[in-house]
Design a protein around this motif. Structure first.
Motif, PDB file in Angstrom:
ATOM      1  N   MET A  21       0.850  -1.179   0.000  1.00  0.00           N
ATOM      2  CA  MET A  21       0.000   0.000   0.000  1.00  0.00           C
ATOM      3  C   MET A  21       0.899   1.247   0.000  1.00  0.00           C
ATOM      4  O   MET A  21       1.884   1.308   0.725  1.00  0.00           O
ATOM      5  N   LYS A  22       0.562   2.246  -0.776  1.00  0.00           N
ATOM      6  CA  LYS A  22       1.331   3.485  -0.869  1.00  0.00           C
ATOM      7  C   LYS A  22       0.940   4.452   0.249  1.00  0.00           C
ATOM      8  O   LYS A  22      -0.142   4.338   0.834  1.00  0.00           O
ATOM      9  N   LYS A  23       1.826   5.408   0.540  1.00  0.00           N
ATOM     10  CA  LYS A  23       1.547   6.464   1.518  1.00  0.00           C
ATOM     11  C   LYS A  23       1.564   7.807   0.800  1.00  0.00           C
ATOM     12  O   LYS A  23       2.378   8.023  -0.106  1.00  0.00           O
ATOM     13  N   PHE A  24       0.666   8.703   1.225  1.00  0.00           N
ATOM     14  CA  PHE A  24       0.567  10.019   0.607  1.00  0.00           C
ATOM     15  C   PHE A  24       0.540  11.099   1.683  1.00  0.00           C
ATOM     16  O   PHE A  24      -0.001  10.891   2.767  1.00  0.00           O
ATOM     17  N   SER A  25       1.116  12.236   1.374  1.00  0.00           N
ATOM     18  CA  SER A  25       1.079  13.399   2.254  1.00  0.00           C
ATOM     19  C   SER A  25      -0.033  14.325   1.762  1.00  0.00           C
ATOM     20  O   SER A  25      -0.047  14.731   0.594  1.00  0.00           O
ATOM     21  N   ILE A  26      -0.974  14.630   2.671  1.00  0.00           N
ATOM     22  CA  ILE A  26      -2.106  15.492   2.325  1.00  0.00           C
ATOM     23  C   ILE A  26      -2.244  16.570   3.391  1.00  0.00           C
ATOM     24  O   ILE A  26      -2.240  16.265   4.587  1.00  0.00           O
ATOM     25  N   SER A  27      -2.323  17.822   2.996  1.00  0.00           N
ATOM     26  CA  SER A  27      -2.540  18.938   3.914  1.00  0.00           C
ATOM     27  C   SER A  27      -4.022  19.284   3.956  1.00  0.00           C
ATOM     28  O   SER A  27      -4.696  19.260   2.926  1.00  0.00           O
ATOM     29  N   ILE A  28      -4.504  19.581   5.161  1.00  0.00           N
ATOM     30  CA  ILE A  28      -5.891  20.016   5.337  1.00  0.00           C
ATOM     31  C   ILE A  28      -5.846  21.429   5.912  1.00  0.00           C
ATOM     32  O   ILE A  28      -5.176  21.667   6.913  1.00  0.00           O
ATOM     33  N   GLN A  29      -6.545  22.346   5.269  1.00  0.00           N
ATOM     34  CA  GLN A  29      -6.612  23.728   5.742  1.00  0.00           C
ATOM     35  C   GLN A  29      -8.065  24.101   5.974  1.00  0.00           C
ATOM     36  O   GLN A  29      -8.925  23.790   5.151  1.00  0.00           O
ATOM     37  N   GLU A  30      -8.329  24.745   7.099  1.00  0.00           N
ATOM     38  CA  GLU A  30      -9.643  25.322   7.360  1.00  0.00           C
ATOM     39  C   GLU A  30      -9.469  26.834   7.386  1.00  0.00           C
ATOM     40  O   GLU A  30      -8.581  27.344   8.071  1.00  0.00           O
ATOM     41  N   ILE A  31     -10.292  27.518   6.654  1.00  0.00           N
ATOM     42  CA  ILE A  31     -10.197  28.962   6.545  1.00  0.00           C
ATOM     43  C   ILE A  31     -11.322  29.602   7.364  1.00  0.00           C
ATOM     44  O   ILE A  31     -12.497  29.320   7.159  1.00  0.00           O
ATOM     45  N   LEU A  32     -10.922  30.466   8.303  1.00  0.00           N
ATOM     46  CA  LEU A  32     -11.871  31.259   9.078  1.00  0.00           C
ATOM     47  C   LEU A  32     -11.806  32.679   8.558  1.00  0.00           C
ATOM     48  O   LEU A  32     -10.736  33.184   8.226  1.00  0.00           O
ATOM     49  N   GLU A  33     -12.959  33.338   8.510  1.00  0.00           N
ATOM     50  CA  GLU A  33     -12.993  34.668   7.904  1.00  0.00           C
ATOM     51  C   GLU A  33     -14.127  35.484   8.514  1.00  0.00           C
ATOM     52  O   GLU A  33     -15.212  34.957   8.759  1.00  0.00           O
ATOM     53  N   ARG A  34     -13.831  36.758   8.774  1.00  0.00           N
ATOM     54  CA  ARG A  34     -14.857  37.671   9.287  1.00  0.00           C
ATOM     55  C   ARG A  34     -14.605  39.054   8.682  1.00  0.00           C
ATOM     56  O   ARG A  34     -13.485  39.530   8.631  1.00  0.00           O
ATOM     57  N   GLU A  35     -15.655  39.688   8.243  1.00  0.00           N
ATOM     58  CA  GLU A  35     -15.541  41.058   7.743  1.00  0.00           C
ATOM     59  C   GLU A  35     -15.778  42.011   8.907  1.00  0.00           C
ATOM     60  O   GLU A  35     -16.742  41.871   9.656  1.00  0.00           O
ATOM     61  N   VAL A  36     -14.854  42.968   9.068  1.00  0.00           N
ATOM     62  CA  VAL A  36     -14.937  43.952  10.142  1.00  0.00           C
ATOM     63  C   VAL A  36     -14.923  45.340   9.517  1.00  0.00           C
ATOM     64  O   VAL A  36     -14.093  45.630   8.663  1.00  0.00           O
ATOM     65  N   GLU A  80     -12.915  24.755   3.492  1.00  0.00           N
ATOM     66  CA  GLU A  80     -11.748  23.922   3.737  1.00  0.00           C
ATOM     67  C   GLU A  80     -11.098  23.560   2.408  1.00  0.00           C
ATOM     68  O   GLU A  80     -11.742  23.611   1.362  1.00  0.00           O
ATOM     69  N   ARG A  81      -9.804  23.228   2.502  1.00  0.00           N
ATOM     70  CA  ARG A  81      -9.043  22.791   1.331  1.00  0.00           C
ATOM     71  C   ARG A  81      -8.323  21.501   1.687  1.00  0.00           C
ATOM     72  O   ARG A  81      -7.821  21.348   2.797  1.00  0.00           O
ATOM     73  N   PHE A  82      -8.253  20.580   0.742  1.00  0.00           N
ATOM     74  CA  PHE A  82      -7.465  19.369   0.868  1.00  0.00           C
ATOM     75  C   PHE A  82      -6.422  19.424  -0.242  1.00  0.00           C
ATOM     76  O   PHE A  82      -6.775  19.547  -1.417  1.00  0.00           O
ATOM     77  N   ILE A  83      -5.143  19.358   0.132  1.00  0.00           N
ATOM     78  CA  ILE A  83      -4.070  19.532  -0.840  1.00  0.00           C
ATOM     79  C   ILE A  83      -3.208  18.273  -0.855  1.00  0.00           C
ATOM     80  O   ILE A  83      -2.640  17.886   0.174  1.00  0.00           O
ATOM     81  N   LEU A  84      -3.143  17.626  -2.012  1.00  0.00           N
ATOM     82  CA  LEU A  84      -2.286  16.459  -2.180  1.00  0.00           C
ATOM     83  C   LEU A  84      -0.863  16.947  -2.420  1.00  0.00           C
ATOM     84  O   LEU A  84      -0.561  17.533  -3.457  1.00  0.00           O
ATOM     85  N   ASN A  85       0.008  16.743  -1.421  1.00  0.00           N
ATOM     86  CA  ASN A  85       1.391  17.185  -1.532  1.00  0.00           C
ATOM     87  C   ASN A  85       2.236  16.239  -2.375  1.00  0.00           C
ATOM     88  O   ASN A  85       3.119  16.677  -3.105  1.00  0.00           O
ATOM     89  N   GLY A  86       1.972  14.945  -2.238  1.00  0.00           N
ATOM     90  CA  GLY A  86       2.723  13.975  -3.019  1.00  0.00           C
ATOM     91  C   GLY A  86       2.758  12.622  -2.347  1.00  0.00           C
ATOM     92  O   GLY A  86       2.228  12.421  -1.261  1.00  0.00           O
ATOM     93  N   GLU A  87       3.420  11.689  -3.006  1.00  0.00           N
ATOM     94  CA  GLU A  87       3.573  10.335  -2.476  1.00  0.00           C
ATOM     95  C   GLU A  87       4.791  10.296  -1.560  1.00  0.00           C
ATOM     96  O   GLU A  87       5.810  10.931  -1.835  1.00  0.00           O
ATOM     97  N   VAL A  88       4.679   9.562  -0.457  1.00  0.00           N
ATOM     98  CA  VAL A  88       5.794   9.394   0.473  1.00  0.00           C
ATOM     99  C   VAL A  88       6.545   8.129   0.068  1.00  0.00           C
ATOM    100  O   VAL A  88       5.989   7.035   0.062  1.00  0.00           O
ATOM    101  N   VAL A  89       7.829   8.306  -0.294  1.00  0.00           N
ATOM    102  CA  VAL A  89       8.664   7.191  -0.729  1.00  0.00           C
ATOM    103  C   VAL A  89       9.941   7.203   0.100  1.00  0.00           C
ATOM    104  O   VAL A  89      10.676   8.189   0.076  1.00  0.00           O
ATOM    105  N   GLY A  90      10.166   6.142   0.866  1.00  0.00           N
ATOM    106  CA  GLY A  90      11.380   6.064   1.680  1.00  0.00           C
ATOM    107  C   GLY A  90      11.488   7.177   2.702  1.00  0.00           C
ATOM    108  O   GLY A  90      12.577   7.678   2.976  1.00  0.00           O
TER     109      GLY A  90
END
Length: 70
Positions: free
Chosen positions: A1-16, A49-59
């Motif tokens: 089975m392969k391993k992958f690096s994925i970043s998860i970002q949640e964006i909070l925002e308020r207009e002032v 939210e954003r899900f970002i595929l950074n790449g495959e983890v090898v070694g």
């Protein structure tokens, strides 16, 4: 089975709305209010939210992709 690096970002925002003499002063005031915790973002300010595929983890190293959004 392969391993992958994925970043998860949640964006909070308020207009002032703030009174100021110019854009620079307005930004400085808001930044200071945020720093002083007069403005605190929470789950009510969730925007998206954003899900970002950074790449495959090898070694233990990531073979970087272009950071694809999913």
């Amino acid at each position: 089975m392969k391993k992958f690096s994925i970043s998860i970002q949640e964006i909070l925002e308020r207009e002032v709305v703030i009174e100021a003499e110019n854009k620079l002063e307005a930004m400085d005031k808001i930044k200071q209010m945020y720093k002083d915790e007069e403005i605190v973002l929470d789950s009510e300010d969730f925007s998206y939210e954003r899900f970002i595929l950074n790449g495959e983890v090898v070694g233990g190293e990531i073979s970087w992709d272009k950071g694809e959004d999913w």
